[in-house]
Design an enzyme around this catalytic site. Structure first.
Site, PDB file in Angstrom:
ATOM      1  CG  ASP A   1      -3.731   5.344  -7.402  1.00 20.22           C
ATOM      2  OD1 ASP A   1      -2.558   5.365  -6.984  1.00 20.22           O
ATOM      3  OD2 ASP A   1      -4.661   4.817  -6.763  1.00 20.22           O
TER       4      ASP A   1
ATOM      5  N   GLY B  44       3.179   0.262  -3.566  1.00 23.02           N
ATOM      6  CA  GLY B  44       3.821   0.472  -2.265  1.00 23.02           C
ATOM      7  C   GLY B  44       4.752  -0.647  -1.839  1.00 23.02           C
TER       8      GLY B  44
ATOM      9  CB  CYS C 294      -0.270   7.390  -6.925  1.00 21.02           C
ATOM     10  SG  CYS C 294       0.604   5.993  -6.220  1.00 21.02           S
ATOM     11  CG  ASN C 295       0.141  10.284  -1.174  1.00 23.71           C
ATOM     12  OD1 ASN C 295       0.370  11.334  -0.601  1.00 23.71           O
ATOM     13  ND2 ASN C 295      -1.085   9.896  -1.469  1.00 23.71           N
ATOM     14  CB  THR C 296       3.263   4.987  -3.746  1.00 23.63           C
ATOM     15  OG1 THR C 296       2.462   4.823  -2.581  1.00 23.63           O
ATOM     16  CG2 THR C 296       4.380   3.978  -3.754  1.00 23.63           C
TER      17      THR C 296
ATOM     18  CB  CYS D 208      -1.995   5.797   0.751  1.00 21.81           C
ATOM     19  SG  CYS D 208      -2.491   4.567  -0.473  1.00 21.81           S
ATOM     20  CB  THR D 209      -5.189   8.334  -3.390  1.00 18.59           C
ATOM     21  OG1 THR D 209      -4.466   7.362  -4.150  1.00 18.59           O
ATOM     22  CG2 THR D 209      -4.526   9.695  -3.557  1.00 18.59           C
TER      23      THR D 209
HETATM   24  N1  DGL Z   1      -2.858   5.160  -4.063  1.00 19.24           N
HETATM   25  C1  DGL Z   1      -1.450   4.931  -3.882  1.00 19.24           C
HETATM   26  C2  DGL Z   1      -0.850   6.037  -2.991  1.00 19.24           C
HETATM   27  O1  DGL Z   1      -1.438   7.102  -2.860  1.00 19.24           O
HETATM   28  C3  DGL Z   1      -1.255   3.523  -3.421  1.00 19.24           C
HETATM   29  C4  DGL Z   1      -0.013   2.911  -3.817  1.00 19.24           C
HETATM   30  C5  DGL Z   1       0.033   1.423  -3.920  1.00 19.24           C
HETATM   31  O2  DGL Z   1      -0.359   0.905  -4.954  1.00 19.24           O
HETATM   32  O3  DGL Z   1       0.579   0.805  -2.986  1.00 19.24           O
HETATM   33  O4  DGL Z   1       0.207   5.890  -2.449  1.00 19.24           O
END
Ligand code: DGL
Length: 274
Positions: free
Chosen positions: A7, A41, A71-73, A182-183
């Site tokens: 992540d 993000g 990480c969704n992003t 977002c995790t």
């Molecule tokens: N944990 C990331 C997610 O799930 C966060 C991304 C970030 O760093 O903005 O999107």
């Protein structure tokens, strides 16, 4: 079987923590937080692709058999490139819109909170085209929550007023489900619960992702997934899943930081059922 989980930061620990619950002790882990570049993000797609490729190569050199992009992003920006360039199972994370649609009433709405990149990339739009037949899903970017999480600020008044400010134009009682896209947002469950009340479902994609990993890699699911996973000390934490922790490619050699990880694992355990 060795699984690499990465992540931009400590959000991915929520996925690692769920893996501890759901998978057996035949799995070991490398957890990689890219703290040099968090938050993803607010970065460009090209930047996120580059960071993700660097991390995948690092994990592959360390001998992982599969990678979870926790990480969704990074998933939204880079998963296609990763799957094209590397020859091992690579699992991504998408906001858990499908279960939210399935578990809620047709007349009720669903709110997805995510980073600006996850909301802007095509992947989420394609997912909504597939599953949101009645246009019940609203999207809300929450650009500052990742920084609050990285600063270990979870339950403060600032956090709560930030969330309320972002919700200002929405009618909270319209929502039967809140999807944590977002995790990092898992850490704020107590504030979400307080704001949305006890009837709103709070849905994240962590268990779904780990079940999918088990399925793809032929791993056995743990028959006692609800057994507590909490750590009284560092050696206890480090033994679990024989996990190695890295920050942007560097092994952690700082007890203060390890203690921060221990606090995060124990927080995740304490709020798991909220
Ligand atoms: N944990 C990331 C997610 O799930 C966060 C991304 C970030 O760093 O903005 O999107």
């Amino acid at each position: 079987m060795k699984v690499g989980i990465f992540d931009s930061g400590t959000g991915g620990m929520s996925v690692l923590h769920e893996a501890y619950h759901l998978l057996g002790d035949d799995v070991s882990y490398i957890f990689y937080a890219d703290l040099d570049h968090v938050p993803y993000g607010l970065k460009t797609t090209d930047q996120i692709i580059k960071y993700s490729k660097d991390i995948a190569e690092f994990l592959i050199k360390k001998g992982v058999d599969a990678i979870v992009v926790a990480c969704n992003t990074a998933t939204a920006a880079a998963i296609e490139v990763l799957r094209h360039d590397y020859d091992l199972p690579i699992l991504g994370m998408e906001p858990a819109v499908k279960p939210a649609v399935e578990e809620t009433e047709l007349r009720k709405r669903i709110l997805v909170m995510a980073t600006p990149v996850t909301i802007r990339e095509d992947k989420l739009a394609h997912l909504l085209e597939r599953v949101d037949d009645y246009h019940r899903v609203d999207l809300l970017p929450m650009p500052n929550l990742v920084t609050f999480a990285e600063n270990g600020e979870f339950d403060s008044e600032n956090v709560e007023s930030y969330i309320l400010e972002r919700l200002d134009n929405l009618n909270i009682s319209d929502y039967q489900a809140l999807v944590l896209g977002c995790t990092h947002f898992n850490y704020f469950k107590p504030s979400f619960r307080k704001i949305f009340g006890s009837c709103t479902l709070i849905i994240d994609g962590n268990a779904g992702t780990i079940r999918h990993l088990a399925d793809i890699c032929g791993l056995k699911l743990n028959d006692k997934p609800d057994k507590k996973v909490e750590f009284s000390d560092l050696s206890n934490m480090l033994k679990y899943g024989k996990t190695e922790y890295y920050i942007s490619g560097r092994p952690i050699n700082d007890e203060i930081y390890y203690n921060k990880l221990l606090t995060l694992h124990n927080r995740l355990e304490a709020i798991r059922e909220l």
